[in-house]
Every structure is written in C-alpha cells, then in structure tokens.
Design a protein around this motif. Structure first.
Motif, PDB file in Angstrom:
ATOM      1  N   THR A  31       3.695  12.703   5.463  1.00 36.66           N
ATOM      2  CA  THR A  31       5.096  12.377   5.124  1.00 36.66           C
ATOM      3  C   THR A  31       4.902  12.096   3.146  1.00 36.66           C
ATOM      4  O   THR A  31       5.811  11.652   2.858  1.00 36.66           O
ATOM      5  CB  THR A  31       5.726  11.172   5.461  1.00 36.66           C
ATOM      6  N   GLY A  32       3.848  12.439   2.932  1.00 29.63           N
ATOM      7  CA  GLY A  32       3.437  12.223   1.360  1.00 29.63           C
ATOM      8  C   GLY A  32       3.889  13.005   0.374  1.00 29.63           C
ATOM      9  O   GLY A  32       4.134  14.166   0.814  1.00 29.63           O
ATOM     10  N   ASP A  33       3.752  12.920  -0.772  1.00 30.41           N
ATOM     11  CA  ASP A  33       4.199  13.651  -1.832  1.00 30.41           C
ATOM     12  C   ASP A  33       3.453  15.060  -1.833  1.00 30.41           C
ATOM     13  O   ASP A  33       3.623  16.026  -1.742  1.00 30.41           O
ATOM     14  CB  ASP A  33       3.745  12.922  -3.248  1.00 30.41           C
ATOM     15  N   LEU A  34       1.877  14.991  -1.409  1.00 29.54           N
ATOM     16  CA  LEU A  34       1.086  15.824  -1.492  1.00 29.54           C
ATOM     17  C   LEU A  34       1.712  16.989  -0.360  1.00 29.54           C
ATOM     18  O   LEU A  34       1.414  18.167  -0.636  1.00 29.54           O
ATOM     19  CB  LEU A  34      -0.296  15.438  -1.317  1.00 29.54           C
ATOM     20  N   ARG A  37       5.017  18.332  -0.925  1.00 29.49           N
ATOM     21  CA  ARG A  37       5.167  19.202  -2.076  1.00 29.49           C
ATOM     22  C   ARG A  37       4.465  20.367  -2.194  1.00 29.49           C
ATOM     23  O   ARG A  37       4.630  21.585  -2.880  1.00 29.49           O
ATOM     24  CB  ARG A  37       5.277  18.191  -3.455  1.00 29.49           C
ATOM     25  N   ARG A  49       2.519   6.168   9.183  1.00 34.84           N
ATOM     26  CA  ARG A  49       2.803   5.037  10.016  1.00 34.84           C
ATOM     27  C   ARG A  49       4.356   4.914  10.357  1.00 34.84           C
ATOM     28  O   ARG A  49       4.613   4.029  11.127  1.00 34.84           O
ATOM     29  CB  ARG A  49       2.274   3.711   9.080  1.00 34.84           C
ATOM     30  N   LEU A  96      -3.738   4.559  10.376  1.00 27.47           N
ATOM     31  CA  LEU A  96      -5.208   4.887  10.322  1.00 27.47           C
ATOM     32  C   LEU A  96      -6.207   3.951  10.299  1.00 27.47           C
ATOM     33  O   LEU A  96      -7.284   4.051  10.431  1.00 27.47           O
ATOM     34  CB  LEU A  96      -5.373   5.844   9.006  1.00 27.47           C
ATOM     35  N   ARG A 130       4.985   8.871 -10.645  1.00 28.24           N
ATOM     36  CA  ARG A 130       5.303   7.669  -9.759  1.00 28.24           C
ATOM     37  C   ARG A 130       3.957   7.321  -9.472  1.00 28.24           C
ATOM     38  O   ARG A 130       3.466   6.337  -8.275  1.00 28.24           O
ATOM     39  CB  ARG A 130       6.182   7.827  -8.669  1.00 28.24           C
TER      40      ARG A 130
HETATM   41  P1  NAP Z   1       1.667   9.184  -1.006  1.00 25.50           P
HETATM   42  O1  NAP Z   1       2.948  10.007  -1.213  1.00 25.50           O
HETATM   43  O2  NAP Z   1       1.653   7.805  -1.293  1.00 25.50           O
HETATM   44  O3  NAP Z   1       1.477   9.785   0.655  1.00 25.50           O
HETATM   45  C1  NAP Z   1       0.833   8.903   1.324  1.00 25.50           C
HETATM   46  C2  NAP Z   1       0.861   9.147   2.631  1.00 25.50           C
HETATM   47  O4  NAP Z   1      -0.110   8.668   3.587  1.00 25.50           O
HETATM   48  C3  NAP Z   1       2.252   8.938   3.146  1.00 25.50           C
HETATM   49  O5  NAP Z   1       2.378   9.953   4.219  1.00 25.50           O
HETATM   50  C4  NAP Z   1       1.866   7.451   3.934  1.00 25.50           C
HETATM   51  O6  NAP Z   1       2.675   7.211   4.970  1.00 25.50           O
HETATM   52  C5  NAP Z   1       0.411   7.929   4.510  1.00 25.50           C
HETATM   53  N1  NAP Z   1      -0.455   6.710   4.595  1.00 25.50           N
HETATM   54  C6  NAP Z   1      -0.700   5.641   3.709  1.00 25.50           C
HETATM   55  N2  NAP Z   1      -1.258   4.898   4.558  1.00 25.50           N
HETATM   56  C7  NAP Z   1      -1.724   4.984   5.810  1.00 25.50           C
HETATM   57  C8  NAP Z   1      -2.149   4.484   6.970  1.00 25.50           C
HETATM   58  N3  NAP Z   1      -3.075   3.281   7.010  1.00 25.50           N
HETATM   59  N4  NAP Z   1      -2.028   5.009   7.961  1.00 25.50           N
HETATM   60  C9  NAP Z   1      -1.268   6.314   8.301  1.00 25.50           C
HETATM   61  N5  NAP Z   1      -0.744   6.891   7.099  1.00 25.50           N
HETATM   62  C10 NAP Z   1      -0.756   6.186   5.962  1.00 25.50           C
HETATM   63  O7  NAP Z   1       0.405  10.065  -1.547  1.00 25.50           O
HETATM   64  P2  NAP Z   1       0.240  11.454  -2.125  1.00 25.50           P
HETATM   65  O8  NAP Z   1       0.677  11.777  -3.487  1.00 25.50           O
HETATM   66  O9  NAP Z   1       0.709  12.457  -1.047  1.00 25.50           O
HETATM   67  O10 NAP Z   1      -1.521  11.634  -2.502  1.00 25.50           O
HETATM   68  C11 NAP Z   1      -2.190  11.420  -1.002  1.00 25.50           C
HETATM   69  C12 NAP Z   1      -3.691  11.437  -1.345  1.00 25.50           C
HETATM   70  O11 NAP Z   1      -3.900  12.885  -2.058  1.00 25.50           O
HETATM   71  C13 NAP Z   1      -4.085  10.451  -2.588  1.00 25.50           C
HETATM   72  O12 NAP Z   1      -5.202  10.268  -2.641  1.00 25.50           O
HETATM   73  C14 NAP Z   1      -3.870  11.094  -3.705  1.00 25.50           C
HETATM   74  O13 NAP Z   1      -4.576  10.662  -4.978  1.00 25.50           O
HETATM   75  C15 NAP Z   1      -4.342  12.614  -3.354  1.00 25.50           C
HETATM   76  N6  NAP Z   1      -3.639  13.561  -4.259  1.00 25.50           N
HETATM   77  C16 NAP Z   1      -2.488  13.722  -4.538  1.00 25.50           C
HETATM   78  C17 NAP Z   1      -1.943  14.603  -4.945  1.00 25.50           C
HETATM   79  C18 NAP Z   1      -0.497  15.230  -5.180  1.00 25.50           C
HETATM   80  O14 NAP Z   1      -0.047  16.156  -5.788  1.00 25.50           O
HETATM   81  N7  NAP Z   1       0.587  14.182  -4.720  1.00 25.50           N
HETATM   82  C19 NAP Z   1      -2.771  15.692  -5.974  1.00 25.50           C
HETATM   83  C20 NAP Z   1      -4.209  15.353  -5.681  1.00 25.50           C
HETATM   84  C21 NAP Z   1      -4.847  14.723  -5.138  1.00 25.50           C
HETATM   85  P3  NAP Z   1       3.028   5.869   5.428  1.00 25.50           P
HETATM   86  O15 NAP Z   1       2.953   4.810   4.238  1.00 25.50           O
HETATM   87  O16 NAP Z   1       4.730   5.956   6.278  1.00 25.50           O
HETATM   88  O17 NAP Z   1       2.246   5.515   6.738  1.00 25.50           O
END
Ligand code: NAP
Length: 504
Positions: free
Chosen positions: A30-33, A36, A62, A106, A234
C-alpha cells in the motif's frame, strides 16, 4: 513474434514473450513505491501481454482491508496508465483480478503460515518485493525461511537504501545472505533499467566506432548529472538522515559512472558485467580528509523559485534550522587505471535545481590542429560530445562540427546527430521498473547490483562523509531553482571546463 531473451534485445523489439504465471508478493503493497511505480509497471506489462492470467500479485501491509478495497486503491493508482495507453481500460478489470490483499505485520510472528499455505506452488517463480524500510530486511528473510518460503524458486528484491554506510550495508547483506543465495537477491537500482542506460552498453559494445576512442587519449572528461526539481516531498525523516551523497551518489551516479568506465565484458552474462563494474569502483581514487575540500562541494537549498513557482528552503521544509544535511553534491572522481588516467569524472546531483534532468556527457578532446583558424568565430571548433539523456526525453545525441550549408564562405556549426529513441523506434518508452520486474521473474540479474558492488561503493563514499564531518563546515547555500552553489561551478571551471548545458 520476436522473443525477449535479454534486456538488450527487448530494447529493439516491440513484441514480448508471455511469462509463465508467477507469484509476486509486495511487502509494503500500500506504500508509495508500490502504488506509484510497481503496480503501474505491472499493469503495463499486463497490457502488453507479458503478464498472463494465472499470475498472482499480492499486496501486503498491516492495514485490514479486503481484496476489493485494495483493488479500488490500485485502480486509482493506475489512472496515468489508463490515460497513456488506449488498450489499458479494456484490460483493467482482468488485471485487478490478479491482485490480492493480505494483512501481515512483517515484524510479528503471526500470519506467515497462512501466507506459506497460499504460496504452496513450488514450481512457479516466486518474487518477494521488499518495498519496506531496510530495517525489516533481515527479519523478513528469517521469517520467510522459517515459513519454508526461501526455496530455490524464490527471489527477493530489495530497494535502496541498502544501508547508510559500509558497516550497515554489510549487516543487511549478511542477514539476507544467511537466508538466500546471492543469485536469489535482486538489489534494484532503477537507473539501470532505463532504456538509455542499456543503450549505452549497446552503443559501446555493439559498434566498432566508439570503443577505440573510449579512453584517455581521446576523451577529455565525463560529466554525470542527476538534477531534481523536487524538494523533500514527504520523505523528510529519511532524507534528512541520508543526504544527497548517500541517497543518490552511492547508488545511481556511481552505477552510471561504472557503465561508462568499465572495460568491455566478455559477454552479457550478469557476472561478466558486474565484475567489470566492480573493478571500476575499486579503481576510484579515494577522496579523504586531505582532498575532500578540493574535490567535493556540498550544498543545501534556500528559498527560491523552481519552474516559476516560489518554494521554501530546505530548513523551512524540514521545520528545523539545525540540519547540515546536503541536498546537493558535486565532486570530481578519478578512475585509476590505464584507460582513464588523467580523465576526470565530474558528478553532480541535487534537489530543487533549475531543471529535472539526468544525463551523461562524454566530452571528447579537441582536434589536435585546426585548419579553420583565421576564419573567425564561426569556425571555432567545439569538441565532440556524446550526450546520453536519461530523463526527460531519453535519447542520445552526438555533437559534431558541420559546415553551414550554402555559399558565403566556410562557416562551421556544432550540430547534434540525434539518436532519439522516441523518433527512431516509435511507441512508448517503458518505465525502468517494467523491465526490472520482468528480469527478476525471468531470473536475469544483469541489471541488479551484486553485494560486492554495493559494498565497494560504500567503501568509497564513507571517507567522503567522514571528511565532511571532520571539517565541521556547513553545506554551502544555494538558491532553489539554480544549478547549485557557485563552488560547484568553480570545481569544474578551475580545470578550464564548464558544466554541460543543453543547447538543443
Ligand atoms: P511508504 O509509502 O512509507 O510505504 C511503506 C509500506 O510498507 C506501506 O505499505 C506500509 O503499510 C508497509 N509497512 C511498513 N511497515 C510494515 C510492517 N511492519 N509490516 C507490514 N507492512 C509494513 O514507503 P515507500 O515510499 O513505498 O518506500 C518503501 C521502501 O522503498 C523504502 O525503503 C524506501 O526507501 C524505498 N524506496 C522508495 C522509493 C519511492 O519512490 N517511494 C524509491 C526508492 C526506494 P502499513 O503501514 O499499513 O503497514
């Protein structure tokens, strides 16, 4: 139909071979990555027929929510694809039908047995995409193993940041290495999935023209720029603890440098290429206390205007005034080997710069003798440049001197030979994640970073950080919407060179 058997082949073919059904489990679904980047990329692959019915894509987080609610969220996230591809609306419902949502914390014990039961089909490729913070990588690996989910058909994809220094990267790699073979671990750097980056390999090694010139004798210097217009967005918490050196240079810019500087690999085998990239990283001259002040510049943006819009400074965005995190880095690197002796590689990256633009510019040497002297300024000879543009408008331009047509004397002009993909091959340029995700499923790690590469990159970055910390200097301020601090201009102009500006 032409079959796609390697990433390079696919860059010149429109048709794709369907993949056998697979299971993709996105932790952080459900996260940004995920919303998006990953799911739109998967949808594109579905519309193109590469992902077929029977494939299952699980989003995990979660939150408690139903499959239907999750599909609704993903539907919204796919709006852009629906606008881009006229075939997409008809494929949407069937694609959403491949999606499932599962609730799983997780960091908790519960729920893994149920996940294992659902993923019992051992024969199909099974990809776990860890789109969550790196703090969870180690424990997730352990839990996958305990649940019997780490078998030979399993692949795990991990995103940057892989650590924040060498020691933490080693710890993450050790933790993953205790559960998975190196060949099962896909460390993603989405820059390597870009068409132009792969085309750099094709240009260098698929043509007899460039390679003989690809060395210090003919190349004056190389510039690599990754410029962003965005600010903190963000990601404040993460970014302020990281900074541009760790967030961009350690991975994206060094990977691009490696592809420019590496020796010809013996084949396209993943390890053949990665061995050559590793040699480049290990040949980088260390930048330490004694040289960091001359060879690096770090900056932090102040309020200004980007693309005509006023924007606050970094500290205002952050809501604190004591941060020394750099939002800009420029540095001069040197690859210590026969091929590159004396050829500087100037790297720069930053946020809130004048333009969103990533490019590699290979600057050739001047002609050794000009026969056009005495013809005035119109005959001034500019050195040739090969400009590899990664974004926007992916493409390659080779700048050459040419005669301006017509009578009236011999006037010369610098003109680009445009090898732009969009014009040459037509159609939509696939996003990097599309190729990379399919490479994971088909088990091709060529465009992913091997453990030793990541660690070698950190080993070069750590002393720069240490030197900055020791110096106690604050990052140099620059106005948002500029090209960074004036010291970055001085860094290159000291050597009698200038940063490349696109001239058309
Ligand atoms: P985000 O938007 O904060 O999303 C995090 C995701 O992980 C959410 O779905 C969250 O959902 C889930 N999550 C967090 N803790 C959890 C747990 N204990 N158990 C199960 N699910 C959990 O972050 P993001 O931007 O998608 O980035 C994710 C990773 O990719 C990070 O390490 C980031 O540095 C890396 N990254 C992101 C981008 C990008 O463009 N966004 C680019 C390069 C690298 P719940 O909180 O509902 O559990």
């Amino acid at each position: 139909m032409l079959l796609v058997s390697s990433p390079l082949e696919s860059s010149v073919t429109a048709a794709v071979a369907p993949m056998a059904p697979f299971d993709l489990i996105i932790f952080g679904g459900t996260g940004d990555l995920a919303l998006r980047k990953l799911l739109p990329a998967l949808f594109h692959r579905y519309v193109d027929g590469q992902i077929v019915a029977g494939t299952r894509i699980f989003g995990l987080a979660r939150d408690a929510q139903s499959d239907e609610a999750y599909r609704g969220r993903v539907r919204e996230a796919l709006q852009q694809v629906l606008l881009e591809d006229p075939r997409a609306p008809a494929a949407l419902d069937a694609f959403l039908g491949l999606l499932h949502y599962r609730r799983l914390d997780l960091s908790a014990e519960a729920g893994w047995a149920e996940l294992a039961a659902e993923l019992a089909d051992e024969a199909r490729a099974r990809v776990f995409y860890l789109a969550v913070g790196p703090a969870l990588f180690g424990s997730v690996g352990e839990r996958l193993r305990a649940a019997g989910l780490a078998g030979a058909n399993t692949r795990v994809v991990v995103e940057k940041p892989i650590g924040h220094d060498l020691a933490s990267a080693v710890a993450i790699n050790d933790a993953l290495g205790q559960v998975f073979d190196e060949r099962q671990i896909y460390r993603i750097d989405h820059y390597l999935g870009k068409e132009t980056v792969q085309n750099l390999i094709a240009l260098r090694f698929g043509n007899a023209l460039f390679e003989p010139l690809w060395k210090a004798e003919h190349i004056d210097h190389v510039q690599i720029t990754v410029a962003e217009t965005v600010g903190l967005e963000r990601r404040a918490g993460y970014y302020d603890g990281s900074g541009a050196l760790r967030d961009m240079v350690q991975n994206h810019l060094l990977q691009l440098l490696c592809l420019v500087a590496m020796e010809p690999p013996a084949s396209l085998a993943a390890d053949a290429i990665r061995d050559e990239k590793l040699k480049v990283l290990r040949a980088l001259r260390p930048i330490e206390n004694g040289s960091a002040a001359q060879l690096t510049v770090r900056g932090q943006y102040r309020a200004g205007a980007v693309e005509g819009r006023p924007v606050p400074g970094y500290l205002e965005e952050l809501g604190r005034n004591d941060s020394r995190t750099e939002t800009f880095v420029a540095l001069k690197a040197e690859v210590r080997n026969w091929r590159w002796s004396g050829v500087p590689f100037y790297l720069r990256t930053g946020k809130r710069l004048a333009e969103r633009m990533s490019e590699i510019v290979v600057n050739f040497r001047r002609v050794p003798h000009s026969i056009f002297d005495g013809l005035g300024d119109s005959a001034a000879l500019a050195p040739n440049q090969l400009v590899i543009r990664l974004q926007p408008d992916e493409g390659v331009k080779l700048w050459l001197m040419n005669k301006v047509p017509g009578p009236g004397g011999l006037r010369l002009r610098r003109v680009p030979m445009d090898l732009s993909f969009a014009e040459t091959f037509g159609g939509r340029q696939p996003e990097a994640y599309e190729r990379l995700l399919m490479d994971v499923v088909r088990g091709n790690p060529m465009l992913f970073m091997r453990r030793d590469e990541v660690e070698a990159a950190w080993a070069w970055i750590d002393p720069i950080r240490a030197a900055w910390e020791k110096s106690g200097d604050a990052p140099k301020p620059y106005t948002a919407g500029s090209w960074g601090p004036s010291a970055a201009v001085a860094l290159i102009e000291r050597d009698g060179r200038t940063w490349h500006e696109d001239a058309g």
